[in-house]
Design a protein around this motif. Structure first.
Motif, PDB file in Angstrom:
ATOM      1  N   ASN A   5       0.824  -1.212   0.000  1.00 12.01           N
ATOM      2  CA  ASN A   5       0.000   0.000   0.000  1.00 12.01           C
ATOM      3  C   ASN A   5       0.858   1.262   0.000  1.00 12.01           C
ATOM      4  N   THR A   6       1.491   1.552  -1.120  1.00 14.45           N
ATOM      5  CA  THR A   6       2.349   2.728  -1.221  1.00 14.45           C
ATOM      6  C   THR A   6       1.979   3.553  -2.441  1.00 14.45           C
ATOM      7  N   LEU A   7       2.310   4.835  -2.395  1.00 11.07           N
ATOM      8  CA  LEU A   7       2.078   5.692  -3.554  1.00 11.07           C
ATOM      9  C   LEU A   7       3.031   5.326  -4.681  1.00 11.07           C
ATOM     10  N   GLY A   8       4.235   4.893  -4.320  1.00 14.74           N
ATOM     11  CA  GLY A   8       5.166   4.440  -5.344  1.00 14.74           C
ATOM     12  C   GLY A   8       4.597   3.285  -6.138  1.00 14.74           C
ATOM     13  N   ALA A   9       3.917   2.365  -5.444  1.00 16.85           N
ATOM     14  CA  ALA A   9       3.298   1.233  -6.126  1.00 16.85           C
ATOM     15  C   ALA A   9       2.142   1.687  -7.006  1.00 16.85           C
ATOM     16  N   GLU A  10       1.373   2.669  -6.526  1.00 17.55           N
ATOM     17  CA  GLU A  10       0.268   3.209  -7.328  1.00 17.55           C
ATOM     18  C   GLU A  10       0.789   3.800  -8.637  1.00 17.55           C
ATOM     19  N   ILE A  11       1.858   4.594  -8.539  1.00 19.26           N
ATOM     20  CA  ILE A  11       2.417   5.242  -9.722  1.00 19.26           C
ATOM     21  C   ILE A  11       2.988   4.208 -10.688  1.00 19.26           C
ATOM     22  N   GLU A  12       3.730   3.242 -10.157  1.00 22.31           N
ATOM     23  CA  GLU A  12       4.318   2.203 -11.004  1.00 22.31           C
ATOM     24  C   GLU A  12       3.239   1.386 -11.704  1.00 22.31           C
ATOM     25  N   LEU A  13       2.183   1.035 -10.970  1.00 22.54           N
ATOM     26  CA  LEU A  13       1.094   0.261 -11.564  1.00 22.54           C
ATOM     27  C   LEU A  13       0.459   1.035 -12.718  1.00 22.54           C
ATOM     28  N   ALA A  14       0.158   2.311 -12.480  1.00 26.28           N
ATOM     29  CA  ALA A  14      -0.481   3.120 -13.517  1.00 26.28           C
ATOM     30  C   ALA A  14       0.405   3.236 -14.751  1.00 26.28           C
ATOM     31  N   ALA A  15       1.702   3.447 -14.534  1.00 17.92           N
ATOM     32  CA  ALA A  15       2.619   3.578 -15.667  1.00 17.92           C
ATOM     33  C   ALA A  15       2.726   2.272 -16.448  1.00 17.92           C
ATOM     34  N   ALA A  16       2.884   1.159 -15.722  1.00 15.93           N
ATOM     35  CA  ALA A  16       3.017  -0.138 -16.386  1.00 15.93           C
ATOM     36  C   ALA A  16       1.765  -0.491 -17.175  1.00 15.93           C
ATOM     37  N   ALA A  17       0.614  -0.049 -16.687  1.00 12.76           N
ATOM     38  CA  ALA A  17      -0.647  -0.369 -17.358  1.00 12.76           C
ATOM     39  C   ALA A  17      -0.848   0.417 -18.647  1.00 12.76           C
ATOM     40  N   THR A  18      -0.022   1.432 -18.894  1.00 17.93           N
ATOM     41  CA  THR A  18      -0.151   2.167 -20.157  1.00 17.93           C
ATOM     42  C   THR A  18       0.442   1.391 -21.329  1.00 17.93           C
ATOM     43  N   ILE A  19       1.182   0.322 -21.042  1.00 14.51           N
ATOM     44  CA  ILE A  19       1.744  -0.488 -22.126  1.00 14.51           C
ATOM     45  C   ILE A  19       0.646  -1.361 -22.723  1.00 14.51           C
ATOM     46  N   ARG A  20       0.409  -1.188 -24.002  1.00 17.55           N
ATOM     47  CA  ARG A  20      -0.552  -2.049 -24.699  1.00 17.55           C
ATOM     48  C   ARG A  20       0.121  -3.380 -25.012  1.00 17.55           C
ATOM     49  N   ARG A  21      -0.660  -4.439 -25.001  1.00 23.24           N
ATOM     50  CA  ARG A  21      -0.126  -5.782 -25.232  1.00 23.24           C
ATOM     51  C   ARG A  21      -0.898  -6.456 -26.364  1.00 23.24           C
ATOM     52  N   VAL A  22      -0.183  -6.912 -27.368  1.00 20.12           N
ATOM     53  CA  VAL A  22      -0.783  -7.637 -28.485  1.00 20.12           C
ATOM     54  C   VAL A  22      -0.106  -8.998 -28.578  1.00 20.12           C
ATOM     55  N   LEU A  23      -0.868 -10.046 -28.346  1.00 20.33           N
ATOM     56  CA  LEU A  23      -0.346 -11.408 -28.408  1.00 20.33           C
ATOM     57  C   LEU A  23      -1.053 -12.173 -29.519  1.00 20.33           C
ATOM     58  N   ASN A  24      -0.272 -12.751 -30.401  1.00 14.56           N
ATOM     59  CA  ASN A  24      -0.826 -13.533 -31.516  1.00 14.56           C
ATOM     60  C   ASN A  24      -1.855 -12.735 -32.310  1.00 14.56           C
ATOM     61  N   GLY A  25      -1.557 -11.448 -32.477  1.00 11.61           N
ATOM     62  CA  GLY A  25      -2.421 -10.595 -33.278  1.00 11.61           C
ATOM     63  C   GLY A  25      -3.642 -10.051 -32.566  1.00 11.61           C
ATOM     64  N   GLN A  26      -3.849 -10.413 -31.288  1.00  9.04           N
ATOM     65  CA  GLN A  26      -5.012  -9.956 -30.535  1.00  9.04           C
ATOM     66  C   GLN A  26      -4.575  -9.031 -29.400  1.00  9.04           C
ATOM     67  N   GLU A  27      -5.192  -7.846 -29.314  1.00 14.54           N
ATOM     68  CA  GLU A  27      -4.840  -6.913 -28.248  1.00 14.54           C
ATOM     69  C   GLU A  27      -5.561  -7.294 -26.960  1.00 14.54           C
ATOM     70  N   LEU A  28      -4.811  -7.380 -25.869  1.00 13.98           N
ATOM     71  CA  LEU A  28      -5.392  -7.736 -24.578  1.00 13.98           C
ATOM     72  C   LEU A  28      -6.213  -6.566 -24.043  1.00 13.98           C
ATOM     73  N   SER A  29      -7.350  -6.882 -23.412  1.00 14.04           N
ATOM     74  CA  SER A  29      -8.215  -5.808 -22.927  1.00 14.04           C
ATOM     75  C   SER A  29      -8.906  -6.124 -21.607  1.00 14.04           C
ATOM     76  N   THR A  30      -8.992  -7.382 -21.212  1.00 17.72           N
ATOM     77  CA  THR A  30      -9.706  -7.703 -19.979  1.00 17.72           C
ATOM     78  C   THR A  30      -8.793  -7.551 -18.766  1.00 17.72           C
ATOM     79  N   GLU A  31      -9.404  -7.383 -17.600  1.00 19.87           N
ATOM     80  CA  GLU A  31      -8.638  -7.179 -16.373  1.00 19.87           C
ATOM     81  C   GLU A  31      -7.634  -8.297 -16.133  1.00 19.87           C
ATOM     82  N   GLN A  32      -8.088  -9.542 -16.223  1.00 21.49           N
ATOM     83  CA  GLN A  32      -7.214 -10.662 -15.894  1.00 21.49           C
ATOM     84  C   GLN A  32      -6.153 -10.899 -16.962  1.00 21.49           C
TER      85      GLN A  32
END
Length: 382
Positions: A186-213
């Motif tokens: 429970n840290t602000l550093g973790a909040e910032i890192e999570l938000a930044a990491a989540a800006t990376i879009r992910r495309v696997l086998n031609g399909q862009e990931l979009s669901t939470e899990q």
């Protein structure tokens, strides 16, 4: 729109002096810059850089800016899904602050008969208190005395060398007070890192990931079983998929969103919501709340029922609390950042015995933040 002059303190609190405010701005700004850069690609694969994340003090926010509030339930979902029934999960959640990992922690006060009289909730990150302690230690003592107990002594909070101890006798349990967050994730550093990491879009086998899990399991920015991490990540990534630039709104922090009292009943028919009070932070950025019935009413928190059952645990209230962070997105459809085509990975590293240093690890074996005065986790991953 112009760039932000300086990041403000969480909740727009006024505890810091001028030097403290400058120190806080530097901490948040540096943490955001580190999150934009991401981890060393020699140590972590497919997780850097994060060009769609930006620092409000270094890059302007465009006129098409949109605010996005992301909310989640305060009760720890990991406890919920690993418990047998409500009674067990409430007992477990009330037993230790170390399991309260949804950016909300609480402490319960009871009368001589064991009936609950007050429950205090906090979502203040520990880093703010570290900066305050370094720049104005007497203010830390004053705040503890005002919010926890007039019996607090300076030596209860600081080591003989003068270093602030976040886990002190007044802030390390679910019964003696909760001044700010102490759970490892429970840290602000973790909040910032999570938000930044989540800006990376992910495309696997031609399909862009979009669901939470899909996203949390591939990007590994937190625990898939929590309420907060997958939901925050998916909310941020939805903006990233619109090719926007993204940041966390100022003041950066975790805030109380609301308390729902549907299904609650009081002995005298009064509104149960009226006993929920925010006691720290401005009206839009609330970081401390108390649930308590005035003594003049003639009944206590433990006499209020939820779904017909008396409140016996602070965790019952946490079921109805939502926590919030707010993101900013602008320059929609303008980002040229390319998606990653693989998940985050940790390559095998040949570590020689002399490469280990005890100072690099916490007592639980987790990496510590390399900054000597702010040794809090910058990742929500377990």
């Amino acid at each position: 729109m112009a760039t932000l002059d300086a990041y403000g303190p969480p909740g727009n609190l006024d505890d810091l002096d001028d030097f403290g405010r400058k120190a806080w701005n530097k901490f948040i700004s540096d943490t955001v810059d580190e999150a934009v850069q991401g981890p060393d690609p020699r140590q972590v694969l497919n997780d850097s850089p994060r060009p769609q994340f930006y620092n409000l003090t270094g890059t302007d926010t465009a006129s098409d800016v949109q605010r996005a509030s992301i909310t989640w339930t305060a009760f720890p979902r990991i406890i919920k899904i690993t418990s047998v029934g409500d009674l067990q999960r409430w007992q477990r959640a009330d037993a230790s602050r170390d399991v309260q990992d949804e950016y909300c922690e609480w402490s319960v006060a009871r009368d001589g008969s064991g009936k609950i009289t007050r429950v205090t909730f906090t979502c203040e990150g520990p880093e703010y208190w570290e900066v305050l302690a370094q720049t104005n230690p007497d203010k830390v003592v004053d705040l503890y005395r005002a919010f926890i107990s007039p019996d607090v002594r300076k030596e209860d909070l600081f080591s003989p060398s003068g270093r602030y101890q976040p886990r002190n006798k007044w802030n390390d349990s679910t019964s003696h007070g909760a001044m700010h967050l102490i759970q490892a994730n429970n840290t602000l550093g973790a909040e910032i890192e999570l938000a930044a990491a989540a800006t990376i879009r992910r495309v696997l086998n031609g399909q862009e990931l979009s669901t939470e899990q899909e996203l949390v399991n591939c990007s590994k920015y937190g625990a898939a079983e929590r309420n907060s991490d997958p939901h925050i990540g998916a909310g941020v990534n939805a903006l990233a998929r619109q090719k926007a630039d993204i940041s966390l709104a100022d003041p950066v922090g975790l805030y109380f969103d609301d308390l729902s009292t549907d299904g609650w009943e009081t002995p005298d028919g009064s509104d149960p919501r009226s006993y929920w009070t925010y006691v720290r932070g401005d009206s839009e950025h609330r970081v401390r709340a108390v649930y308590e019935v005035p003594q003049a009413k003639g009944f206590a928190v433990g006499d209020i029922t939820i779904g017909g059952r008396p409140i016996e645990f602070g965790a019952q209230i946490a079921d109805f609390i939502t926590i919030r962070l707010t993101g900013l997105a602008c320059r929609f459809n303008s980002s040229t950042a390319q998606p990653q085509t693989a998940c985050k990975e940790f390559p095998a590293v040949d570590v020689r015995p002399e490469g280990f240093g005890a100072s690099a690890f916490s007592t639980s074996g987790r990496f510590l933040d390399p900054r000597p005065t702010l040794s809090y986790r910058s990742s929500r991953a377990t």
